[in-house]
Design a protein around this motif. Structure first.
Motif, PDB file in Angstrom:
ATOM      1  N   ILE A  92      -1.524  -2.062  22.635  1.00 23.74           N
ATOM      2  CA  ILE A  92      -2.273  -3.281  22.922  1.00 23.74           C
ATOM      3  C   ILE A  92      -1.369  -4.131  23.807  1.00 23.74           C
ATOM      4  O   ILE A  92      -0.198  -4.348  23.479  1.00 23.74           O
ATOM      5  N   THR A  93      -1.868  -4.611  24.925  1.00 23.39           N
ATOM      6  CA  THR A  93      -1.037  -5.407  25.830  1.00 23.39           C
ATOM      7  C   THR A  93      -0.941  -6.844  25.338  1.00 23.39           C
ATOM      8  O   THR A  93      -1.680  -7.279  24.440  1.00 23.39           O
ATOM      9  N   GLU A  94      -0.059  -7.584  25.979  1.00 21.90           N
ATOM     10  CA  GLU A  94       0.118  -9.003  25.631  1.00 21.90           C
ATOM     11  C   GLU A  94      -1.102  -9.838  26.001  1.00 21.90           C
ATOM     12  O   GLU A  94      -1.213 -10.989  25.600  1.00 21.90           O
ATOM     13  N   LYS A  95      -2.043  -9.279  26.728  1.00 26.00           N
ATOM     14  CA  LYS A  95      -3.251 -10.006  27.135  1.00 26.00           C
ATOM     15  C   LYS A  95      -4.348  -9.970  26.072  1.00 26.00           C
ATOM     16  O   LYS A  95      -5.339 -10.668  26.179  1.00 26.00           O
ATOM     17  N   ALA A  96      -4.175  -9.147  25.053  1.00 26.17           N
ATOM     18  CA  ALA A  96      -5.166  -9.059  23.970  1.00 26.17           C
ATOM     19  C   ALA A  96      -4.872 -10.148  22.933  1.00 26.17           C
ATOM     20  O   ALA A  96      -3.731 -10.596  22.808  1.00 26.17           O
ATOM     21  N   PRO A  97      -5.896 -10.548  22.187  1.00 29.31           N
ATOM     22  CA  PRO A  97      -5.645 -11.540  21.132  1.00 29.31           C
ATOM     23  C   PRO A  97      -4.789 -10.917  20.025  1.00 29.31           C
ATOM     24  O   PRO A  97      -5.076  -9.821  19.568  1.00 29.31           O
ATOM     25  N   PHE A  98      -3.729 -11.604  19.634  1.00 26.66           N
ATOM     26  CA  PHE A  98      -2.830 -11.099  18.605  1.00 26.66           C
ATOM     27  C   PHE A  98      -3.046 -11.815  17.288  1.00 26.66           C
ATOM     28  O   PHE A  98      -3.338 -13.010  17.256  1.00 26.66           O
ATOM     29  N   ARG A  99      -2.870 -11.049  16.209  1.00 28.56           N
ATOM     30  CA  ARG A  99      -2.909 -11.618  14.868  1.00 28.56           C
ATOM     31  C   ARG A  99      -1.708 -11.063  14.110  1.00 28.56           C
ATOM     32  O   ARG A  99      -1.417  -9.870  14.195  1.00 28.56           O
ATOM     33  N   ALA A 100      -1.043 -11.937  13.382  1.00 26.56           N
ATOM     34  CA  ALA A 100       0.098 -11.495  12.593  1.00 26.56           C
ATOM     35  C   ALA A 100      -0.349 -10.431  11.597  1.00 26.56           C
ATOM     36  O   ALA A 100      -1.469 -10.452  11.090  1.00 26.56           O
ATOM     37  N   GLY A 101       0.557  -9.468  11.326  1.00 21.10           N
ATOM     38  CA  GLY A 101       0.240  -8.370  10.428  1.00 21.10           C
ATOM     39  C   GLY A 101       0.056  -8.802   8.991  1.00 21.10           C
ATOM     40  O   GLY A 101      -0.721  -8.226   8.258  1.00 21.10           O
ATOM     41  N   GLY A 102       0.778  -9.838   8.573  1.00 19.08           N
ATOM     42  CA  GLY A 102       0.694 -10.295   7.189  1.00 19.08           C
ATOM     43  C   GLY A 102       1.333  -9.292   6.242  1.00 19.08           C
ATOM     44  O   GLY A 102       1.966  -8.328   6.657  1.00 19.08           O
ATOM     45  N   GLY A 103       1.181  -9.516   4.968  1.00 21.97           N
ATOM     46  CA  GLY A 103       1.730  -8.607   3.965  1.00 21.97           C
ATOM     47  C   GLY A 103       3.223  -8.426   4.144  1.00 21.97           C
ATOM     48  O   GLY A 103       3.940  -9.371   4.478  1.00 21.97           O
ATOM     49  N   VAL A 104       3.708  -7.213   3.952  1.00 21.29           N
ATOM     50  CA  VAL A 104       5.138  -6.955   4.060  1.00 21.29           C
ATOM     51  C   VAL A 104       5.645  -7.113   5.494  1.00 21.29           C
ATOM     52  O   VAL A 104       6.836  -7.287   5.714  1.00 21.29           O
TER      53      VAL A 104
END
Length: 116
Positions: A73-85
């Motif tokens: 996924i490139t830096e141009k896509a919307p990112f969401r933190a993975g969460g959890g561990v």
């Protein structure tokens, strides 16, 4: 021939020039991406097959054929933190050597995630 058709032809040609067995694996991933998100526009981006919202927007996904195959996924896509561990880490790249049905499902999930 439209720009989208030319771009698709370039991606298909790039994949066709890969050595087997990688060519078949990358073709399968390309097919999963296109079946999951038929509105994405394939094109060559920095020498790699890539997929964007339109021919004039930055790529959201790339397929690399280096030492290992990579879906990113490139830096141009919307990112969401993975969460959890993983905390605030954002998963952005996956290496693979072959593709089975479970991997296809995971790739489809990744593709859908960049469209939301």
């Amino acid at each position: 021939m439209s720009k989208d058709e030319k771009n698709l032809a370039q991606v298909i040609d790039k994949i066709a020039k890969m050595d087997e067995p990688r060519r078949s694996v990358v073709q399968r991933v390309h097919d999963v991406i296109m079946n999951t998100a038929p509105t994405l526009k394939p094109r060559i981006w920095y020498g790699m097959p890539a997929y964007a919202i339109s021919a004039s927007t930055p790529a959201l996904l790339t397929l690399r054929n280096d030492e290992r195959l990579n879906l990113a996924i490139t830096e141009k896509a919307p990112f969401r933190a993975g969460g959890g561990v993983d905390g605030k880490l954002m998963p952005t790249a996956w290496y693979f050597e072959n593709v089975d049905e479970d991997t296809e499902r995971r790739i489809a999930d990744i593709v859908r995630s960049v469209l939301n």
